[in-house]
Design a protein around this motif. Structure first.
Motif, PDB file in Angstrom:
ATOM      1  N   ALA A 522       0.818  -1.219   0.000  1.00 54.69           N
ATOM      2  CA  ALA A 522       0.000   0.000   0.000  1.00 54.69           C
ATOM      3  C   ALA A 522       0.848   1.264   0.000  1.00 54.69           C
ATOM      4  O   ALA A 522       0.391   2.315  -0.462  1.00 54.69           O
ATOM      5  CB  ALA A 522      -0.936  -0.001   1.203  1.00 54.69           C
ATOM      6  N   ILE A 523       2.071   1.169   0.501  1.00 58.75           N
ATOM      7  CA  ILE A 523       2.898   2.378   0.570  1.00 58.75           C
ATOM      8  C   ILE A 523       3.160   2.956  -0.814  1.00 58.75           C
ATOM      9  O   ILE A 523       3.362   4.161  -0.979  1.00 58.75           O
ATOM     10  CB  ILE A 523       4.235   2.082   1.292  1.00 58.75           C
ATOM     11  N   PHE A 524       3.105   2.102  -1.852  1.00 60.00           N
ATOM     12  CA  PHE A 524       3.392   2.589  -3.201  1.00 60.00           C
ATOM     13  C   PHE A 524       2.265   3.455  -3.752  1.00 60.00           C
ATOM     14  O   PHE A 524       2.445   4.123  -4.771  1.00 60.00           O
ATOM     15  CB  PHE A 524       3.678   1.405  -4.129  1.00 60.00           C
ATOM     16  N   ASP A 525       1.107   3.453  -3.074  1.00 62.47           N
ATOM     17  CA  ASP A 525       0.037   4.373  -3.458  1.00 62.47           C
ATOM     18  C   ASP A 525       0.362   5.814  -3.077  1.00 62.47           C
ATOM     19  O   ASP A 525      -0.290   6.739  -3.575  1.00 62.47           O
ATOM     20  CB  ASP A 525      -1.279   3.974  -2.782  1.00 62.47           C
ATOM     21  N   TYR A 526       1.339   5.994  -2.188  1.00 60.32           N
ATOM     22  CA  TYR A 526       1.698   7.337  -1.729  1.00 60.32           C
ATOM     23  C   TYR A 526       3.015   7.814  -2.353  1.00 60.32           C
ATOM     24  O   TYR A 526       3.510   8.880  -2.000  1.00 60.32           O
ATOM     25  CB  TYR A 526       1.827   7.348  -0.206  1.00 60.32           C
ATOM     26  N   ALA A 590     -10.046   2.887  -0.287  1.00 60.64           N
ATOM     27  CA  ALA A 590     -10.719   3.664   0.763  1.00 60.64           C
ATOM     28  C   ALA A 590      -9.725   4.103   1.825  1.00 60.64           C
ATOM     29  O   ALA A 590      -9.812   5.226   2.355  1.00 60.64           O
ATOM     30  CB  ALA A 590     -11.840   2.827   1.384  1.00 60.64           C
ATOM     31  N   SER A 591      -8.773   3.232   2.142  1.00 62.35           N
ATOM     32  CA  SER A 591      -7.760   3.578   3.134  1.00 62.35           C
ATOM     33  C   SER A 591      -6.899   4.743   2.661  1.00 62.35           C
ATOM     34  O   SER A 591      -6.592   5.662   3.438  1.00 62.35           O
ATOM     35  CB  SER A 591      -6.879   2.362   3.430  1.00 62.35           C
ATOM     36  N   VAL A 592      -6.513   4.708   1.393  1.00 61.97           N
ATOM     37  CA  VAL A 592      -5.721   5.813   0.837  1.00 61.97           C
ATOM     38  C   VAL A 592      -6.509   7.115   0.928  1.00 61.97           C
ATOM     39  O   VAL A 592      -5.979   8.169   1.307  1.00 61.97           O
ATOM     40  CB  VAL A 592      -5.314   5.516  -0.617  1.00 61.97           C
ATOM     41  N   SER A 593      -7.799   7.038   0.614  1.00 67.93           N
ATOM     42  CA  SER A 593      -8.653   8.219   0.703  1.00 67.93           C
ATOM     43  C   SER A 593      -8.743   8.734   2.137  1.00 67.93           C
ATOM     44  O   SER A 593      -8.683   9.952   2.382  1.00 67.93           O
ATOM     45  CB  SER A 593     -10.049   7.883   0.168  1.00 67.93           C
ATOM     46  N   ASN A 594      -8.870   7.820   3.098  1.00 65.39           N
ATOM     47  CA  ASN A 594      -8.932   8.229   4.506  1.00 65.39           C
ATOM     48  C   ASN A 594      -7.637   8.874   4.968  1.00 65.39           C
ATOM     49  O   ASN A 594      -7.653   9.867   5.706  1.00 65.39           O
ATOM     50  CB  ASN A 594      -9.244   7.016   5.382  1.00 65.39           C
ATOM     51  N   HIS A 595      -6.519   8.303   4.564  1.00 66.59           N
ATOM     52  CA  HIS A 595      -5.232   8.903   4.911  1.00 66.59           C
ATOM     53  C   HIS A 595      -5.135  10.329   4.370  1.00 66.59           C
ATOM     54  O   HIS A 595      -4.717  11.265   5.088  1.00 66.59           O
ATOM     55  CB  HIS A 595      -4.083   8.065   4.342  1.00 66.59           C
TER      56      HIS A 595
END
Length: 652
Positions: A522-526, A590-595
């Protein structure tokens, strides 16, 4: 030719004539062996055992309490020597990589050197990731690698590689011992030296390579008495009085910040000394979660756990910049904090570190103190003449800290994502227990969402080299040291997949592991990788079935897709004991959006500065302190129209 061969053989300590019927000192005990030049001498087995026994017993006498070993024929003398010492707790782990990280976990928890043993050949290479982590993370390990005899090297003998200095620069010291011989008395003082090298001047791994000749299993096991080791006295490294006077004068009355990085400082009395320094200087303290200084912090000190969030505000970070920085425990994890420190106009960047490392990744250091951190803090506080910074300086940080904390509790509390998971684990961990975090996004989520607590506990992660490997083995090593308390942990699905083989080490450890199943890295989404066509190569969703793997290794397993079922699983795991794995199935998008929604709180801080202006905010801080600024932040975040009316009132 014959004379040349004889001379070559004699340098190994035996005759060129290896016929079993020859007249040698060991004639009665020699049997033919086509893998060596001279045949097998049974007396070597007894000498091997005594040799290994002296080393192991001397390390135990010096203070070693744990040994982790992986089975192999060549390490038999060391294994038997360990079993012959009743004061040594022994764990046998088949896989050397898991064994090394398991030992690393024990050493992290106990702060004491752990003996690690393996056989010859490629087994040594499996230790390398954990050795690098121990070296960079300053964790004491004593690495005992069994080796083949010299005559077996470089001639295609089985499990014979060059093991001398095999770990290169990633050990504090490296020792290659001779074959067991009459120099056995030298092993006891060497053991004291090895033990001390693993602890001072900086903790870390020490490698000892031990060749043994066959046979490896003795018929009789006779040990030599253990000599009492020398008492080693370590004095505190205190700063010079004139240096303390200079630093006190430099920071007095000026706006500064204290930064406590990702290396936990284990010096007795350091937290209290640090908090007092913060009081005396009127400075905020930015605490990385790994510093463990945000857990159990006093209320009257401005201890910050949300700086990675509110320093994303350009207006705040531009308007509140330190004139000096004092850094303990190396650099912090959070990139926004590092960026703020890098760009700050601070003229004095003071780093305090008593080890041999150079903890200056930002290239900002102006003064490096080789001093015990607690002694440094006490030295400045004892002067009693440091004028604190204006109160509104720390109040501004405290207001933003409180505002971000409130925002963290408001964003999508009904869904299962990292923020409520982290808060649940922080609330559930027992007093003075250990909470383990994986790397990548896991440790960053602890940074963002753990907050500060009145409860003291240790958050531990492998932040030496920051890798995701060995997470489960490290966790179980930690858990083995506190059987009376549950050990909690959170790692990602990639870290789980990377170390799934270590699940079998759980036995009956009282551990609850939360695995964030969010479909890969998931870190690669940021990161910039999120926008490239090859994104899936980085995301790399693991194909392993987490629940099946857990159950196959004897773990109880829950799969949670919502917050209610997750909270229930944590309660059931806590009540039942034993190894428990909770699979938190998270919608990655959804997690990326929440972050991102959480980090947008920094834009609210920007809005306040743009709307009211720095001068007005400064006056509010001077008149009303942190509560005045916090009131503005909360008012504007609730009512979009309030900023306009407030601005008009300010202009009037």
């Amino acid at each position: 030719m014959g004379d040349t061969l004889s001379a070559g053989l004699e340098q190994f300590g035996f005759s060129a004539n290896n016929n079993a019927n020859s007249s040698t000192p060991f004639s009665a005990d020699v049997t033919n062996d086509e893998t060596s030049f001279r045949g097998i001498v049974q007396a070597d087995a007894e000498l091997n055992f005594r040799w290994a026994g002296v080393l192991i017993d001397s390390l135990v006498a010096r203070g070693a309490t744990h040994a982790v070993m992986s089975p192999g024929a060549q390490m038999a003398p060391l294994a038997l020597a360990c079993r012959a010492n009743p004061n040594l707790k022994i764990t046998v782990v088949i896989d050397e990589r898991s064994a090394a990280f398991y030992a690393l976990g024990i050493a992290r928890a106990t702060r004491n050197p752990v003996i690690l043993i393996c056989t010859s050949g490629s087994a040594t290479g499996h230790w390398y990731p954990a050795v690098m982590e121990a070296f960079s993370g300053m964790i004491p390990l004593i690495l005992l690698t069994a080796d083949r005899a010299p005559e077996n090297q470089d001639r295609c003998s089985a499990q014979a590689i060059d093991q001398m200095r095999v770990f290169g620069p990633h050990v504090r010291a490296s020792h290659h011992l001779p074959l067991p011989d009459n120099s056995i008395d030298s092993l006891q003082p060497l053991a004291s030296r090895i033990y001390e090298q693993s602890l001072w001047p900086a903790p870390g791994p020490v490698h000892v390579n031990l060749p043994f000749r066959d046979p490896l299993v003795p018929k009789t096991r006779t040990k030599l008495p253990t000599v009492k080791p020398p008492v080693i006295h370590r004095s505190r490294i205190r700063p010079q009085l004139e240096d303390i006077i200079d630093v006190s004068a430099t920071i007095s009355g000026r706006k500064g910040v204290i930064v406590c990085g990702a290396t936990e400082i284990e010096e007795e009395g350091f937290p209290e000394a640090l908090y007092q320094l913060a009081r005396d200087t009127g400075s905020p303290v930015i605490t990385d979660p790994m510093s463990n200084l945000r857990f159990g912090a006093p209320d009257d000190v401005c201890v910050l756990s949300r700086a990675d969030s509110f320093l994303r505000s350009k207006e705040f970070s531009n308007n509140f910049q330190p004139e000096w920085v004092i850094s303990f425990g190396g650099p912090p994890t959070a990139k926004p904090v590092l960026t703020w420190l890098l760009k700050s106009p601070a003229t004095d960047y003071i780093i305090v570190d008593s080890t041999v490392r150079w903890p200056d990744p930002l290239l900002r250091v102006t003064h490096l103190f080789r001093s015990d951190p607690a002694s440094f803090c006490r030295g400045i506080s004892a002067r009693g003449n440091v004028i604190p910074a204006p109160k509104h300086w720390a109040d501004a940080f405290r207001a933003c800290e409180t505002f971000i904390g409130k925002r963290a509790g408001e964003i999508n509390e009904s869904s299962l994502w990292e923020a409520p998971i982290v808060r649940n684990l922080v609330e559930s961990v027992a007093e003075n227990a250990i909470l383990f975090s994986g790397n990548s996004m896991s440790i960053r989520d602890f940074d963002s969402f753990s907050g500060t607590t009145n409860k003291k506990f240790r958050l531990v992660a492998n932040r030496g080299t920051n890798g995701i490997d060995g997470s489960i083995a490290t966790l179980l090593g930690l858990a083995s040291t506190q059987p009376d308390k549950p050990t909690l942990a959170m790692i990602g699905d990639m870290a789980f997949s990377h170390d799934v083989g270590s699940l079998q080490l759980a036995h009956n450890h009282n551990v609850t592991l939360v695995v964030l199943n969010n479909g890969g890295g998931a870190i690669f989404d940021y990161l910039p990788t999120s926008d490239i066509p090859e994104y899936d190569d980085f995301l790399c969703p693991p194909s392993i079935n987490i629940g099946m793997a857990a159950r196959a290794a004897g773990w109880r397993h829950w799969s949670s897709t919502d917050l209610e079922s997750f909270d229930s699983a944590v309660n059931q795991a806590s009540a039942g004991g034993g190894p428990c794995l909770i699979e938190a199935v998270i919608d990655r998008r959804a997690s990326v959006s929440n972050h991102k929604s959480f980090w947008e709180a920094a834009s609210k801080i920007d809005q306040i500065f743009v709307t009211h202006g720095q001068a007005h905010i400064q006056k509010i801080l001077e008149d009303e302190g942190d509560k005045g600024l916090l009131g503005l932040l909360l008012e504007d975040s609730r009512d979009p129209q309030s900023s306009t009316s407030t601005s008009a009132m300010a202009a009037a």
